[in-house]
Structures are given as C-alpha cells and as structure tokens.
Design a protein around this motif. Structure first.
Motif, PDB file in Angstrom:
ATOM      1  N   UNK A 165       8.324  13.417   0.611  1.00 39.30           N
ATOM      2  CA  UNK A 165       6.915  13.794   0.434  1.00 39.30           C
ATOM      3  C   UNK A 165       6.060  13.039   1.435  1.00 39.30           C
ATOM      4  N   UNK A 166       5.454  13.735   2.422  1.00 35.56           N
ATOM      5  CA  UNK A 166       4.542  13.050   3.325  1.00 35.56           C
ATOM      6  C   UNK A 166       3.297  12.592   2.567  1.00 35.56           C
ATOM      7  N   UNK A 167       2.803  11.400   2.909  1.00 34.81           N
ATOM      8  CA  UNK A 167       1.608  10.855   2.257  1.00 34.81           C
ATOM      9  C   UNK A 167       0.798  10.176   3.361  1.00 34.81           C
ATOM     10  N   UNK A 168      -0.178  10.846   3.889  1.00 36.75           N
ATOM     11  CA  UNK A 168      -0.936  10.469   5.094  1.00 36.75           C
ATOM     12  C   UNK A 168      -0.014   9.890   6.170  1.00 36.75           C
ATOM     13  N   UNK A 186       2.277   7.654   5.927  1.00 33.97           N
ATOM     14  CA  UNK A 186       3.588   7.243   5.431  1.00 33.97           C
ATOM     15  C   UNK A 186       4.331   8.460   4.875  1.00 33.97           C
ATOM     16  N   UNK A 194       7.103   9.338   1.623  1.00 29.12           N
ATOM     17  CA  UNK A 194       7.857   8.857   0.464  1.00 29.12           C
ATOM     18  C   UNK A 194       9.202   9.559   0.436  1.00 29.12           C
TER      19      UNK A 194
END
Lengths: 101, 285
Positions: A22-25, A27, A29
């Motif tokens: 899961x992309x998170x800005x 970073x 995950x």
C-alpha cells in the motif's frame, strides 16, 4: 587467497500473494502475510519487488530491469546499492536468497 | 469473590470482583448510570496478596483474564484506580473486536475527532473539556475503530483526571460527579469523573472518524502537518492490538490513515487547544 571468485548471489521475491503493498505518500507499507509483520519502506524497495516478479535474479538483473523501466542515473555505486537492498530484503524475509540455478 | 459488580462500557462487559467492599461501592456509585451487563467479556479481580494482609496492611493486587506479572499491588485506598487499571489492561491485551488506538475521541454531527499522544499530551483532559462544550464525549483512553466500516465505537469509561487537570475540570464542570481524590498514586494525583450524560446514554452510537490530532501540551500554539507514513507508524505504536489483529488490523489502519486528515497541535492552555481544534475541524473535517 583461494583464487576462486565467489558465486554470484541469486534472489527470488516473496510470492505476490503473501504481500499486501500500500503506497502511503512518500513511503510504502508492506504487510507480510506469512510473518504478520508490517514493513514501512522507501523507494526503490517497492520497485525492486515489482520488477523481480517471481524470477530468480541477480543484483545485476535487477539493476538492468530498473534501468529499462526508470530513467536511472548511471552512478557507479548503483549496483552496490541494489545489492545491499536485496540483502536487507532477504533478512526481512521479503526476498529469498537462492543457490545459483 | 466476596463483592462483585457488573458493568458495560461501550461494547465491552466487565465483571469486577473484590475482596473488599469499598472499591465496589465506589464503582457502583460512579457507574450508576451505565447499563448492567448480562454477559461478561472480561473479569477483573482485586485480591489481597495474602489472607492476613487483607487486615494488616490492605493492598489490592490486580488480577483477571489478563494480568501483568510484575504489577505492584496498590494500597486499598486506591482500589478504584486498581479496578480501572485492571479494566484497561483487559481491553488493551484482550480486545479483538475493534482496532484499539490509545486515544481519546469526541463526536459532533456523527463525525469523530480522534486525539492521540503520549501520557501528558493532554488528550484525556481535552476530550473531557470538549465533552463539556458542544461535543459528545466518546472516550478518554481508547478509541475503538471498527475494522469493516471504519467507524469509531464509543468507549466512554470514567474520565481519569490527573494532577492539574483535576482542578481545571472541577472549574469547567462544577456539576459533574467526581470519585475520591487519590493522592500519591504511581501517576500522581488521580480523580475520576463521570462523563456527561449524553456520553453514557448514547454509548452505542458510533461516529465516522473525520480528523486525527496529535496534541502536545506545554509548547507555543502551533499546527504541523505530518506525513502519512509517520502517522501510520505512530498509530501502530499507539495501538495495543494492531499486531494481534493481523491482516484485518493492517487493512483497517491503512484505510484510516489514507482517509482521515491528521495534524499535530501544540498548546499551552485549554482555550488555545479549543480554538485550534475548532479551526482545524472547520478546515479539514
């Protein structure tokens, strides 16, 4: 000095079904189903896992595939960086070290 | 156990047993408006370490379904605190129905403001204070996040006021019911406060999380943006059951972080905090 070159290390990424990415800005995950561990990683880790697919590859192969897709700066230490990331990923269990095929 | 009390707080049902009457009487008085539970999720036992000690130097050891082996017994005068700590411990270690965030929560128009931070950040006092204004108090210790809907589930236990917050809340809420003042506890002075009536009456009414704040008390008023990656990391640290919930917890927390705007706020007074909260709520929620 033995005089023999150490064999080139090969790697294979964890099966895609075992990872939830899961992309998170800035970073990304990665939830690893088999271990239940969540990893928070930065580039180029997600890209490395993506281009490895399920193939048995060397750091050089990974470098080549990254260069084919991304407009990478051709820095002399790029290969060493990829090699280090692959070793780290294998310690995390996200990549498996494979004996030379 | 010689003395027993059953209570339901939000979705969780507790059975509190005690070797002594006093803590149970205090709980009955403070939880008078809460529904009794006809089932039990967790049992908390306040037990004398040894039979003689019950009379000679009474102190309550906290036991229950989940226990900390090294938890020191508390003096009997702090029995109510021991029971509350026991209830928190059961939730923190045993609850699996929702993702637990160590956070306070208040609601307005069906949407929830979640506040999380280390002990001393003021999240508990802020939720208590906002609960006296035009917000519904949902909980000062645990925000429960439903893993399917993402809703915040109320857990409006007694508000645990510490040190300076005790006098501040007595001024803000002179009509509220307070428990006994317990001095010299491991966390300083503690006094419990019964949440406002709407918090108890509507403790089954969920809310959609709309804003996440990381308050910090004691610094010049300021608002800071936080990267989603850092929010995620801080929330995994603030969750007591994230690891135990496995993939469901990961999915729930990821969705929460992707959908809920987050800010860090610094403040030096309740008035400053309230102004910042209202400003950010109007802008972002």
């Amino acid at each position: 000095m033995s005089g023999t070159a150490s064999p080139i290390q090969h790697y294979r990424a964890e099966k895609a079904g075992e990872l939830i990415i899961q992309p998170l800005d800035i970073m990304t995950l990665i939830y690893h189903r088999r271990s239940g561990i969540t990893h928070i990683v930065a580039d180029p880790v997600p890209q490395i896992l993506e281009i490895m697919k399920q193939d048995i590859v060397t750091a050089g192969d990974v470098m080549q595939r990254l260069t084919d897709i991304f407009d990478l700066e051709n820095r002399p230490d790029s290969g060493a960086v990829i090699s280090e990331r692959l070793k780290e990923l294998s310690l995390l269990g996200l990549v498996e070290m494979i004996d030379a095929p | 156990m010689r003395h027993e009390f059953h209570v339901r707080v939000g979705p969780a049902a507790f059975r509190i047993g005690s070797d002594w009457r006093a803590p149970i009487d205090q709980m009955r008085a403070l939880y008078a408006d809460y529904p009794a539970a006809d089932f039990t999720d967790f049992t908390v036992r306040l037990e004398a370490a040894r039979f003689l000690r019950r009379f000679l130097r009474p102190s309550a050891a906290i036991n229950g379904d989940y226990r900390l082996p090294d938890a020191a017994p508390l003096p009997l005068g702090q029995g109510l605190l021991a029971a509350e700590m026991g209830m928190n411990l059961q939730m923190a270690l045993g609850w699996r129905r929702q993702l637990i965030l160590h956070a306070s929560a208040v609601e307005r128009e069906g949407r929830a403001l979640i506040m999380t931070g280390a002990s001393g950040s003021g999240k508990s006092t802020l939720s208590a204070m906002l609960g006296q204004k035009n917000w519904r108090f949902m909980g000062d210790e645990f925000a429960l996040i439903d893993m399917v809907s993402g809703d915040a589930v109320p857990y409006p236990r007694l508000i645990s006021l510490k040190n300076e917050a005790i006098a501040a809340m007595q001024k803000h809420a002179p009509d509220a019911r307070f428990g006994p003042l317990m001095q010299g506890t491991p966390k300083g002075d503690i006094r419990h406060m019964v949440p406002p009536a709407p918090a108890i009456v509507r403790m089954q009414a969920r809310a959609k999380p709309a804003l996440l704040l990381f308050p910090r008390f004691g610094y010049e008023p300021a608002v800071r943006e936080i990267d989603a990656g850092e929010v995620f990391m801080r929330l995994t640290q603030a969750s007591t059951n994230y690891v135990a919930l496995g993939e469901a917890g990961f999915e729930a927390l990821t969705r929460f972080v992707q959908n809920i705007p987050a800010r860090a706020i610094d403040y030096q007074s309740g008035e400053q905090a309230e102004a910042l909260v209202n400003q950010l709520w109007d802008q972002l929620a």
